[in-house]
Design an enzyme around this catalytic site. Structure first.
Site, PDB file in Angstrom:
ATOM      1  N   SER A 122     -43.570  23.607   2.209  1.00 59.99           N
ATOM      2  CA  SER A 122     -44.160  23.790   0.882  1.00 59.99           C
ATOM      3  C   SER A 122     -44.081  25.259   0.506  1.00 59.99           C
ATOM      4  O   SER A 122     -44.177  26.138   1.366  1.00 59.99           O
ATOM      5  CB  SER A 122     -45.617  23.319   0.877  1.00 59.99           C
ATOM      6  OG  SER A 122     -46.180  23.441  -0.413  1.00 59.99           O
ATOM      7  N   LYS A 174     -46.831  16.473   5.473  1.00 60.57           N
ATOM      8  CA  LYS A 174     -46.310  16.939   4.180  1.00 60.57           C
ATOM      9  C   LYS A 174     -46.411  15.835   3.131  1.00 60.57           C
ATOM     10  O   LYS A 174     -46.670  16.092   1.948  1.00 60.57           O
ATOM     11  CB  LYS A 174     -44.856  17.393   4.339  1.00 60.57           C
ATOM     12  CG  LYS A 174     -44.164  17.824   3.038  1.00 60.57           C
ATOM     13  CD  LYS A 174     -44.903  18.956   2.348  1.00 60.57           C
ATOM     14  CE  LYS A 174     -44.065  19.686   1.298  1.00 60.57           C
ATOM     15  NZ  LYS A 174     -43.294  18.876   0.381  1.00 60.57           N
ATOM     16  N   HIS A 177     -49.901  15.869   2.023  1.00 60.17           N
ATOM     17  CA  HIS A 177     -50.035  17.096   1.230  1.00 60.17           C
ATOM     18  C   HIS A 177     -49.577  16.844  -0.209  1.00 60.17           C
ATOM     19  O   HIS A 177     -50.256  17.214  -1.177  1.00 60.17           O
ATOM     20  CB  HIS A 177     -49.187  18.192   1.893  1.00 60.17           C
ATOM     21  CG  HIS A 177     -48.896  19.399   1.059  1.00 60.17           C
ATOM     22  ND1 HIS A 177     -47.965  19.396   0.045  1.00 60.17           N
ATOM     23  CD2 HIS A 177     -49.391  20.663   1.100  1.00 60.17           C
ATOM     24  CE1 HIS A 177     -47.899  20.597  -0.507  1.00 60.17           C
ATOM     25  NE2 HIS A 177     -48.754  21.384   0.121  1.00 60.17           N
ATOM     26  N   ASN A 178     -48.414  16.193  -0.378  1.00 59.60           N
ATOM     27  CA  ASN A 178     -47.892  15.936  -1.709  1.00 59.60           C
ATOM     28  C   ASN A 178     -48.731  14.917  -2.466  1.00 59.60           C
ATOM     29  O   ASN A 178     -48.887  15.010  -3.683  1.00 59.60           O
ATOM     30  CB  ASN A 178     -46.439  15.486  -1.630  1.00 59.60           C
ATOM     31  CG  ASN A 178     -45.499  16.648  -1.417  1.00 59.60           C
ATOM     32  OD1 ASN A 178     -45.890  17.692  -0.900  1.00 59.60           O
ATOM     33  ND2 ASN A 178     -44.249  16.480  -1.792  1.00 59.60           N
ATOM     34  N   GLU A 181     -51.581  16.772  -3.767  1.00 63.65           N
ATOM     35  CA  GLU A 181     -51.077  17.588  -4.883  1.00 63.65           C
ATOM     36  C   GLU A 181     -51.010  16.770  -6.166  1.00 63.65           C
ATOM     37  O   GLU A 181     -51.355  17.259  -7.251  1.00 63.65           O
ATOM     38  CB  GLU A 181     -49.700  18.129  -4.511  1.00 63.65           C
ATOM     39  CG  GLU A 181     -49.083  19.077  -5.510  1.00 63.65           C
ATOM     40  CD  GLU A 181     -47.714  19.531  -5.041  1.00 63.65           C
ATOM     41  OE1 GLU A 181     -46.719  18.846  -5.377  1.00 63.65           O
ATOM     42  OE2 GLU A 181     -47.630  20.550  -4.329  1.00 63.65           O
TER      43      GLU A 181
END
Length: 304
Positions: A122, A174, A177-178, A181
């Protein structure tokens, strides 16, 4: 440490520059031979124009960092490298691969003693200056051997990177994480939409964003980027409200369902992206028709 970067687009090119500045030797390959030559000329990257040439340019054990589109493109590169590399060489997938594909590939490469590491990355276009957040999956000893690379790419040698688990764990983290987001971005978008609609207050939305950036409980890098976008045009007149998704939001929602974990915010933020792509909603038309049928509510019709 020598490393080959396969895929010198915006992200790969920036990472190559950061590694070169950190003292690593970088061999680079991209579909665009022109871009490869440009980076070689400007930053001292060692240019190559095929995977066999890249393999020949590195001493063993070799390290290959892939930054190519997830899915078929990554699969093709890994398959070709599997026939070219030797025992103890390392393939790092730094793209947005689905974590179960990482696990499958790592298992297949074991027969040749080729190591596989997945790195959720990221930082986007800002990573060149500020460093990248690196979520790493792989064998502990292999990850440790790659420490000089991660320390150079991260914001600091002891911040912003780490091994989070075995192969697959990096891209799994990840992925989540996205998903987070997506939810954060949707919340900002809705809040600013409400303020934009409150015309009688004549709010300066860039000013609001700038105020919130300091000391506020909702300050974040995403808010910094929001303030920057609003400074250019608060009405966003030149931007179409069509929002893409990389696929990781979908994977996050599917994983939540598989694990029986409620994730309504992430799920709804993904659905909002789908809604943004509809020029005309059949579902909305049917709702209007139903209201007209049961209550006689007015229906707006298209001009003939």
């Amino acid at each position: 440490m020598d490393i080959a970067i396969i895929g010198l687009g915006k992200m790969g090119g920036n990472m190559a520059q950061r590694l070169l500045k950190g003292g690593q030797r970088v061999v680079g390959l991209d579909q665009s031979a022109e871009l490869t030559r440009k980076l070689a000329s400007e930053f001292g990257l060692t240019p190559v124009f095929s995977l066999p040439e890249a393999v020949a340019a590195l001493p063993g054990p070799r390290v290959f960092w892939l930054i190519v589109p997830a899915g078929a493109a990554t699969e093709s590169v890994v398959d070709e490298l599997a026939g070219l590399l030797s025992a103890e060489d390392v393939i790092i997938d730094g793209g947005n691969t689905f974590y179960k594909d990482d696990m499958r590939r790592a298992e297949a490469l074991k027969a040749k003693a080729i190591h596989y590491v997945d790195v959720g990355t990221s930082g986007g276009v800002w990573g060149l200056a500020g460093g990248y957040s690196l979520m790493i999956g792989g064998e502990t000893e292999v990850v440790e051997s790659l420490r000089p690379i991660f320390e150079t790419l991260a914001p600091a040698t002891d911040k912003g990177w780490g091994r989070v688990g075995p192969v697959g764990a990096g891209h799994f983290v990840k992925m989540i994480h996205n998903g987070i987001e997506y939810g954060l971005m949707q919340a900002y978008a809705e809040g600013f939409d409400i303020m934009h609609a409150k015309k009688d207050f004549e709010l300066d939305l860039e000013q609001v964003a700038q105020i919130w950036r300091y000391g506020s409980a909702v300050r974040s890098w995403l808010l910094d980027l929001t303030a920057d976008a609003l400074s250019k045009d608060q009405d966003l007149a030149s931007i179409q409200g069509w929002v893409a998704d990389s696929g990781e939001g979908r994977w996050t929602v599917a994983e939540a369902i598989d694990l029986d974990v409620p994730a309504p915010i992430i799920t709804l933020s993904l659905q909002q992206r789908f809604i943004s792509r509809q020029t005309e909603s059949y579902a909305a038309k049917l709702l209007a028709a139903m209201r007209n049928e049961f209550g006689g509510h007015a229906v707006r019709t298209k001009p003939s």
